[in-house]
Write an enzyme that holds these catalytic residues in place. Structure first.
Site, PDB file in Angstrom:
ATOM      1  NE  ARG A 111      -3.547   2.558   1.446  1.00 56.04           N
ATOM      2  CZ  ARG A 111      -3.149   3.827   1.579  1.00 56.04           C
ATOM      3  NH1 ARG A 111      -2.038   4.215   1.010  1.00 56.04           N
ATOM      4  NH2 ARG A 111      -3.870   4.679   2.265  1.00 56.04           N
ATOM      5  CG  ASP A 122     -13.416   5.474   0.216  1.00 57.83           C
ATOM      6  OD1 ASP A 122     -12.879   4.736   1.055  1.00 57.83           O
ATOM      7  OD2 ASP A 122     -14.290   6.308   0.518  1.00 57.83           O
TER       8      ASP A 122
HETATM    9  O1  CP3 Z   1     -12.600  -4.349   0.420  1.00 57.77           O
HETATM   10  C1  CP3 Z   1     -13.484  -3.540   0.147  1.00 57.77           C
HETATM   11  O2  CP3 Z   1     -14.589  -3.499   0.713  1.00 57.77           O
HETATM   12  C2  CP3 Z   1     -13.256  -2.624  -1.050  1.00 57.77           C
HETATM   13  C3  CP3 Z   1     -12.856  -1.316  -0.860  1.00 57.77           C
HETATM   14  C4  CP3 Z   1     -13.611  -0.270  -0.092  1.00 57.77           C
HETATM   15  C5  CP3 Z   1     -12.940   0.746   0.639  1.00 57.77           C
HETATM   16  N1  CP3 Z   1     -13.861   1.650   1.078  1.00 57.77           N
HETATM   17  C6  CP3 Z   1     -11.480   0.829   0.790  1.00 57.77           C
HETATM   18  C7  CP3 Z   1     -10.948   1.565   1.951  1.00 57.77           C
HETATM   19  C8  CP3 Z   1     -14.982   0.001  -0.007  1.00 57.77           C
HETATM   20  C9  CP3 Z   1     -16.137  -0.798  -0.551  1.00 57.77           C
HETATM   21  C10 CP3 Z   1     -15.113   1.223   0.715  1.00 57.77           C
HETATM   22  C11 CP3 Z   1     -16.395   1.887   0.925  1.00 57.77           C
HETATM   23  C12 CP3 Z   1     -16.491   2.887   1.977  1.00 57.77           C
HETATM   24  N2  CP3 Z   1     -15.635   3.912   2.248  1.00 57.77           N
HETATM   25  C13 CP3 Z   1     -17.586   2.993   2.848  1.00 57.77           C
HETATM   26  C14 CP3 Z   1     -18.774   2.097   2.819  1.00 57.77           C
HETATM   27  C15 CP3 Z   1     -18.445   0.784   3.368  1.00 57.77           C
HETATM   28  C16 CP3 Z   1     -18.608   0.627   4.829  1.00 57.77           C
HETATM   29  O3  CP3 Z   1     -17.719   0.071   5.455  1.00 57.77           O
HETATM   30  O4  CP3 Z   1     -19.673   1.029   5.349  1.00 57.77           O
HETATM   31  C17 CP3 Z   1     -17.361   4.085   3.692  1.00 57.77           C
HETATM   32  C18 CP3 Z   1     -18.251   4.565   4.806  1.00 57.77           C
HETATM   33  C19 CP3 Z   1     -16.129   4.665   3.295  1.00 57.77           C
HETATM   34  C20 CP3 Z   1     -15.481   5.862   3.849  1.00 57.77           C
HETATM   35  C21 CP3 Z   1     -14.174   5.480   4.471  1.00 57.77           C
HETATM   36  N3  CP3 Z   1     -13.031   5.225   3.730  1.00 57.77           N
HETATM   37  C22 CP3 Z   1     -13.878   5.239   5.837  1.00 57.77           C
HETATM   38  C23 CP3 Z   1     -14.852   5.435   6.974  1.00 57.77           C
HETATM   39  C24 CP3 Z   1     -12.538   4.832   5.904  1.00 57.77           C
HETATM   40  C25 CP3 Z   1     -11.763   4.397   7.139  1.00 57.77           C
HETATM   41  C26 CP3 Z   1     -10.716   5.329   7.553  1.00 57.77           C
HETATM   42  C27 CP3 Z   1      -9.634   4.605   8.331  1.00 57.77           C
HETATM   43  O5  CP3 Z   1      -8.494   4.608   7.861  1.00 57.77           O
HETATM   44  O6  CP3 Z   1      -9.941   4.051   9.405  1.00 57.77           O
HETATM   45  C28 CP3 Z   1     -12.028   4.814   4.591  1.00 57.77           C
HETATM   46  C29 CP3 Z   1     -10.678   4.446   4.174  1.00 57.77           C
HETATM   47  C30 CP3 Z   1     -10.553   3.162   3.454  1.00 57.77           C
HETATM   48  N4  CP3 Z   1     -11.351   2.785   2.415  1.00 57.77           N
HETATM   49  C31 CP3 Z   1      -9.580   2.131   3.691  1.00 57.77           C
HETATM   50  C32 CP3 Z   1      -9.822   1.128   2.734  1.00 57.77           C
HETATM   51  C33 CP3 Z   1      -9.034  -0.125   2.517  1.00 57.77           C
HETATM   52  C34 CP3 Z   1      -8.493   2.122   4.768  1.00 57.77           C
HETATM   53  C35 CP3 Z   1      -7.539   3.222   4.703  1.00 57.77           C
HETATM   54  C36 CP3 Z   1      -6.255   3.099   3.951  1.00 57.77           C
HETATM   55  O7  CP3 Z   1      -5.753   2.038   3.545  1.00 57.77           O
HETATM   56  O8  CP3 Z   1      -5.677   4.208   3.825  1.00 57.77           O
END
Ligand code: CP3
Length: 367
Positions: A64, A100
């Protein structure tokens, strides 16, 4: 690998004032996942995990790199590999695109980032009529070519269906209005009720983004789509119905003619699961708060369910996890319309070997 058919999409024409030609992928006869989405008989209960890609996987952390997830999403080779990692490791029945829910808003220049450990953060939150000017229609081919290249790569590589997705207008709006993740949704709810006209204008633009994004993902070969309204459970049933549902319904209606199964999911929506279904879903996502047999009684016949192992129990001893997996399967009672999943996403501290065993157990089950 699969055959394609061409559709002319009328609602997209209405939404964007131009016709679109869509390529909808017809069902693979061998996909348990697609059969379950359509409540058709199949051999083995399909399983995939929301947030199966990402932070719980050491191989994800390894490739990553530092920086924003937005940069990782803009890199098709990296996003392809990250999407494939959980497929290889877990043997799940569907892949979910690594992207995302804020990707389209970012792509039209709304000014947001996803901060590790925090989530989406908006530089200048949406607050007034003037902020409507910051929206323009998404042209997915021009604005998110990296997403579509990732999908092209994946479709060439995968022998299971790829799930595309978008954020529902309410959930995405909550980030744009609050400026960051919120527990109370105070600003969002104040706008919704205090200035409904502005709220509906915002939600309408977000529905447009979701429609264009989903149609482009389907055109490139996504074989199912999930609409994430993750935070819809913050609303009462009446408020959901009035302020959120119409926009989600427009999104789901716009993709209906493609024929790909539409999964509609939100956390804490058990009390209004009938509305989640009525918004126009083929599959209703269920969180961990109600058993599948109760969920089944709240949605019309013929709809499939997805869920609903509590992701927080994955850290318990294996015997506990195994019993909980069995309880989910038992609550489904052998209904063909069931896709095994978690009640919400995989948590970062989850041991991937536990998820491997969950997949094995679900696949070994004969209901
Ligand atoms: O594996 C999967 O599901 C595919 C990828 C995916 C991501 N985000 C990657 C991600 C999907 C489907 C999402 C959707 C998403 N993003 C949602 C809806 C899904 C759910 O869980 O309800 C929401 C609410 C988001 C917004 C979001 N993006 C949040 C709340 C966060 C977490 C922040 C954190 O770091 O704790 C993200 C970041 C994110 N999206 C990560 C990933 C793998 C992790 C951060 C990273 O690697 O930098």
């Amino acid at each position: 690998m699969f055959s394609v058919s061409v559709w002319l999409h009328d609602s997209a024409e209405a939404d964007f004032g131009r016709a679109r030609t869509l390529v909808a992928v017809t069902a693979r006869p061998d996909s348990n996942f697609l059969a379950a989405c359509r409540s058709q008989p199949h051999e083995v209960t399909p399983v995939w995990f929301m947030r199966q890609a990402g932070r719980s996987l050491p191989e994800y952390r390894e490739i990553r790199g530092p920086g924003s997830i937005i940069d990782a999403i803009a890199n098709p080779d990296l996003s392809t590999e990250i999407t494939l990692q959980p497929v290889r490791r877990y043997g799940v029945d569907a892949a979910i695109l690594f992207s995302d829910i804020v990707t389209p808003a970012h792509a039209i220049g709304f000014g947001l980032d996803v901060v590790p450990g925090v989530g989406p953060v908006v530089e200048k939150p949406f607050a007034s009529r003037d902020d409507l000017q910051r929206f323009r229609p998404l042209d997915a081919e021009a604005d998110t070519p990296y997403v579509l290249e990732t999908i092209d790569n994946l479709v060439a590589e995968l022998d299971i269906p790829l799930i595309g997705f978008a954020g529902a207008p309410f959930t995405v709006a909550s980030y744009l209005v609050e400026g960051r993740p919120s527990r109370t949704y105070t600003k969002t709810k104040s706008m919704m009720k205090g200035d409904p006209e502005l709220w509906f204008a915002l939600a309408d633009r977000l529905a447009d983004l979701a429609i264009e994004s989903l149609l482009s993902q389907i055109a490139h070969g996504a074989e199912a789509v999930q609409l994430f309204d993750s935070w819809a459970g913050a609303l009462s049933a009446a408020d959901y119905e009035k302020y959120a549902m119409p926009h989600s319904a427009r999104v789901l209606e716009a993709v209906k003619a493609t024929g790909v199964p539409r999964i509609h999911f939100g956390v804490g929506t058990g009390e209004f699961l009938h509305l989640i279904a009525a918004a126009g879903a083929d599959v209703v996502g269920v969180d961990w708060r109600i058993p599948l047999n109760v969920a089944r009684s709240r949605v019309p016949e013929g709809l499939a369910l997805q869920g609903n192992l509590d992701s927080s129990i994955l850290a318990a001893p294996w015997g506990v996890v195994a019993d909980e997996v069995d309880a989910v399967l038992a609550a489904n009672g052998g209904h063909p319309g069931h896709i095994f999943n978690l009640g919400h996403g995989v948590q970062p501290e989850t041991d991937p070997t536990v998820l491997e065993r969950v997949v094995e157990r679900v696949h070994a089950y004969r209901g």
